[in-house]
Every structure is written in structure tokens, then in C-alpha cells.
Design a protein around this motif. Structure first.
Motif, PDB file in Angstrom:
ATOM      1  N   GLN A  27      -7.310  -3.688 -19.503  1.00 59.37           N
ATOM      2  CA  GLN A  27      -8.015  -4.105 -20.719  1.00 59.37           C
ATOM      3  C   GLN A  27      -9.520  -4.209 -20.459  1.00 59.37           C
ATOM      4  O   GLN A  27     -10.317  -3.773 -21.276  1.00 59.37           O
ATOM      5  N   GLU A  28      -9.891  -4.783 -19.321  1.00 60.42           N
ATOM      6  CA  GLU A  28     -11.315  -4.901 -18.997  1.00 60.42           C
ATOM      7  C   GLU A  28     -11.947  -3.517 -18.887  1.00 60.42           C
ATOM      8  O   GLU A  28     -13.037  -3.278 -19.389  1.00 60.42           O
ATOM      9  N   ASN A  29     -11.238  -2.597 -18.226  1.00 63.05           N
ATOM     10  CA  ASN A  29     -11.775  -1.251 -18.068  1.00 63.05           C
ATOM     11  C   ASN A  29     -11.945  -0.543 -19.401  1.00 63.05           C
ATOM     12  O   ASN A  29     -12.930   0.148 -19.609  1.00 63.05           O
ATOM     13  N   SER A  30     -11.000  -0.736 -20.320  1.00 67.43           N
ATOM     14  CA  SER A  30     -11.135  -0.037 -21.594  1.00 67.43           C
ATOM     15  C   SER A  30     -12.284  -0.635 -22.408  1.00 67.43           C
ATOM     16  O   SER A  30     -12.958   0.072 -23.140  1.00 67.43           O
ATOM     17  N   LEU A  31     -12.533  -1.937 -22.241  1.00 66.64           N
ATOM     18  CA  LEU A  31     -13.688  -2.538 -22.912  1.00 66.64           C
ATOM     19  C   LEU A  31     -14.981  -1.983 -22.331  1.00 66.64           C
ATOM     20  O   LEU A  31     -15.917  -1.662 -23.060  1.00 66.64           O
ATOM     21  N   LEU A  32     -15.012  -1.842 -21.012  1.00 66.60           N
ATOM     22  CA  LEU A  32     -16.194  -1.270 -20.348  1.00 66.60           C
ATOM     23  C   LEU A  32     -16.453   0.141 -20.849  1.00 66.60           C
ATOM     24  O   LEU A  32     -17.580   0.494 -21.170  1.00 66.60           O
ATOM     25  N   ASP A  33     -15.390   0.948 -20.910  1.00 68.49           N
ATOM     26  CA  ASP A  33     -15.538   2.325 -21.379  1.00 68.49           C
ATOM     27  C   ASP A  33     -16.175   2.359 -22.754  1.00 68.49           C
ATOM     28  O   ASP A  33     -17.075   3.142 -23.016  1.00 68.49           O
ATOM     29  N   GLU A  34     -15.684   1.494 -23.633  1.00 69.65           N
ATOM     30  CA  GLU A  34     -16.194   1.499 -24.999  1.00 69.65           C
ATOM     31  C   GLU A  34     -17.666   1.128 -25.048  1.00 69.65           C
ATOM     32  O   GLU A  34     -18.457   1.780 -25.722  1.00 69.65           O
ATOM     33  N   SER A  35     -18.045   0.076 -24.316  1.00 74.27           N
ATOM     34  CA  SER A  35     -19.438  -0.352 -24.408  1.00 74.27           C
ATOM     35  C   SER A  35     -20.356   0.684 -23.766  1.00 74.27           C
ATOM     36  O   SER A  35     -21.472   0.893 -24.209  1.00 74.27           O
ATOM     37  N   MET A  36     -19.865   1.378 -22.722  1.00 75.34           N
ATOM     38  CA  MET A  36     -20.682   2.426 -22.113  1.00 75.34           C
ATOM     39  C   MET A  36     -20.858   3.593 -23.070  1.00 75.34           C
ATOM     40  O   MET A  36     -21.935   4.152 -23.189  1.00 75.34           O
ATOM     41  N   MET A  37     -19.771   3.933 -23.787  1.00 74.62           N
ATOM     42  CA  MET A  37     -19.870   5.031 -24.740  1.00 74.62           C
ATOM     43  C   MET A  37     -20.880   4.709 -25.826  1.00 74.62           C
ATOM     44  O   MET A  37     -21.680   5.534 -26.221  1.00 74.62           O
ATOM     45  N   GLU A  38     -20.845   3.469 -26.287  1.00 78.36           N
ATOM     46  CA  GLU A  38     -21.761   3.079 -27.346  1.00 78.36           C
ATOM     47  C   GLU A  38     -23.204   3.119 -26.855  1.00 78.36           C
ATOM     48  O   GLU A  38     -24.093   3.577 -27.557  1.00 78.36           O
ATOM     49  N   SER A  39     -23.428   2.664 -25.607  1.00 82.51           N
ATOM     50  CA  SER A  39     -24.808   2.600 -25.136  1.00 82.51           C
ATOM     51  C   SER A  39     -25.371   3.990 -24.830  1.00 82.51           C
ATOM     52  O   SER A  39     -26.557   4.218 -24.938  1.00 82.51           O
TER      53      SER A  39
END
Length: 125
Positions: A27-39
Motif C-alpha cells: 500500500q505504501e509503495n502504491s501511494l508513492l507511485d501515485e505521488s511520483m506520477m503526479e509530481s
């Protein structure tokens, strides 16, 4: 029916904790992926996007959400099982009070019903 030994319970507890950890890390990794994609602005919107790509992305996202929901449900089941270990009621069917066979717990450490009771439960009895 044999009651679970301390050893078996401690094995299951380790298993449950490991399962919980791997779901939380995922779950933490998928949150990281999302925020990186957005940035990085990879999520581009505009007419230039082909409809097919949009659909594939949507399906991916929907599948991810489904997996997240399943993970949340499993996390809840794992927490319940860990609570039952603390209370000393782990390995006993919540519906029938029968011992849950160790083989079943090995396959599904957070099982709270015997296979028979679970089948009835799933069918809505």
C-alpha cells in the motif's frame, strides 16, 4: 480434535504479521507511485490521448482499487486473527465453536471458521 499447540499458534502469528507487513508495504509503495506520477506530470490529460489508452488506464486503476479493497478486507481479517491469538480464541470457529484444522489455518492463517461453516456463511445461511 487437537487444540493448537503454543508452537503452532506462534507460527501462525509470525505468518499473520508477515502478511500484514507485506500488504502495508504494498500500500505504501502504491501511494508513492501515485505521488511520483503526479509530481512528474505523467498523468497527461487532453484531446491528444487516445481513447483506448484512457480505457486501459481506467481499467488498471479500477483493478488497483479492487485490489486495495481486498487488501483492506484482508488487513481487517488479519487484525481480527491477531486479536483472537491474544484472547486465546484463535483456531476456533466463530460460528460453531469447533477447532479449525491446522491445515486450513496454514493455508489461510486468518480463517475464523471451519471450511464447512465458511461455506454455509458464504451461501448466506
Amino acid at each position: 480434535m487437537m487444540k493448537l499447540s503454543k508452537n503452532e499458534i506462534s507460527t501462525m502469528k509470525q505468518k499473520l504479521i508477515a502478511m500484514k507487513k507485506s500488504i502495508e508495504e504494498k500500500q505504501e509503495n502504491s501511494l508513492l507511485d501515485e505521488s511520483m506520477m503526479e509530481s512528474t506530470g505523467d498523468i497527461t490529460t487532453g484531446i491528444g490521448n487516445h481513447l483506448a489508452e484512457g480505457n486501459a488506464e481506467r481499467v488498471d486503476r479500477e483493478q488497483e482499487q479492487t485490489f486495495e479493497q481486498i487488501d483492506e478486507k484482508v488487513l481487517g481479517e488479519i487484525d481480527d486473527a491477531l486479536d483472537r491469538i491474544e484472547e486465546g480464541s484463535y483456531g476456533v470457529c466463530v460460528d460453531t465453536g469447533e477447532e479449525i484444522p491446522y491445515e486450513r489455518l496454514e493455508a489461510l492463517p486468518y480463517a475464523k471458521r471451519t471450511a464447512e461453516a465458511q461455506e454455509k456463511y458464504d451461501k448466506g445461511y
